[in-house]
Design an enzyme around this catalytic site. Structure first.
Site, PDB file in Angstrom:
ATOM      1  N   HIS A 145     -13.619 -28.097  35.752  1.00 47.22           N
ATOM      2  CA  HIS A 145     -13.458 -29.412  34.967  1.00 47.22           C
ATOM      3  C   HIS A 145     -14.409 -30.622  35.422  1.00 47.22           C
ATOM      4  O   HIS A 145     -15.168 -31.176  34.421  1.00 47.22           O
ATOM      5  CB  HIS A 145     -11.807 -30.099  35.447  1.00 47.22           C
ATOM      6  CG  HIS A 145     -11.726 -31.243  34.822  1.00 47.22           C
ATOM      7  ND1 HIS A 145     -10.585 -31.368  33.660  1.00 47.22           N
ATOM      8  CD2 HIS A 145     -12.269 -32.557  34.955  1.00 47.22           C
ATOM      9  CE1 HIS A 145     -10.530 -32.919  33.532  1.00 47.22           C
ATOM     10  NE2 HIS A 145     -11.690 -33.210  34.131  1.00 47.22           N
ATOM     11  N   GLU A 146     -14.603 -30.616  36.877  1.00 47.44           N
ATOM     12  CA  GLU A 146     -15.515 -31.715  37.247  1.00 47.44           C
ATOM     13  C   GLU A 146     -17.073 -31.235  36.761  1.00 47.44           C
ATOM     14  O   GLU A 146     -17.850 -32.212  36.403  1.00 47.44           O
ATOM     15  CB  GLU A 146     -15.604 -31.852  38.692  1.00 47.44           C
ATOM     16  CG  GLU A 146     -14.270 -32.395  39.146  1.00 47.44           C
ATOM     17  CD  GLU A 146     -13.649 -33.510  38.356  1.00 47.44           C
ATOM     18  OE1 GLU A 146     -14.478 -34.383  38.033  1.00 47.44           O
ATOM     19  OE2 GLU A 146     -12.325 -33.921  38.112  1.00 47.44           O
TER      20      GLU A 146
HETATM   21 NI    NI Z   1     -12.452 -35.601  34.046  1.00 48.65          NI
END
Ligand code: NI
Length: 180
Positions: A145-146
């Site tokens: 996600h990051e």
């Molecule tokens: Ni995010």
């Protein structure tokens, strides 16, 4: 202590790929200030990860810190404060599992996203040392996600079923108890 503004979905920077952070500039005041500001901003927001583009600094730097014990994502294992510069992900096992993700740049929403659960990450750490590290389960989801933020992607891009995008209150009312 400097809390930076987290830009939100709709800001073009969240859709722009970040550039690699110059290796020679790690350990300069500019880099140390960036990491300090990101950590202050992450703690202030109560999140578990933040990428530099989310504070509109378009370099490939992300931080993750998942405390022990229950969080807004449940009790899903800890990751000590970690800095990732110019990370590259290799999927070790393509089998996926889904979690309800949230994002400080998409406030108020949760969405169900399937991602591979076993990955290897090659990156530079906060001292500029090359590192290789494996992540499994929820931590693998958080890492992906990051790092998506570093290539101009958001978790909503991965939602396979639009019915599984929810406001947080409705997520807690209708979806949270249905999990597992
Ligand atoms: Ni995010």
């Amino acid at each position: 202590m400097t809390i930076r503004t987290i830009i939100r979905m709709g800001h073009p920077s969240l859709r722009t790929p970040a550039t690699p952070f110059p290796e020679k500039d790690i350990n300069t005041p500019r880099f140390r200030d960036l990491i300090r500001d990101m950590r202050d901003t992450l703690h202030d927001a109560g999140g578990i990860g933040l990428a530099a583009p989310q504070i509109n600094d378009m370099v490939q730097v992300a931080i993750i810190e998942i405390d022990e014990g229950p969080s807004r994502y449940g009790d899903l294992g800890a990751v000590e404060f970690s800095v990732f510069v110019n990370p590259r992900v290799t999927v070790l096992n393509p089998e996926t599992k889904g979690y309800w993700e949230g994002c400080l740049s998409v406030p108020g929403l949760r969405g169900f996203v399937n991602r591979p659960q076993s990955i290897q990450v090659d990156y530079l750490d906060a001292d500029g040392c090359a590192q290789q590290r494996c992540f499994n389960g929820f931590a693998a989801t958080v890492v992906q996600h990051e790092f998506d933020h570093l290539i101009g992607k958001l978790y909503i891009d991965h939602i396979a079923d639009p019915a599984l995008l929810s406001f947080e209150a409705e997520f807690e009312q209708f979806h949270l108890s249905a999990e597992d």
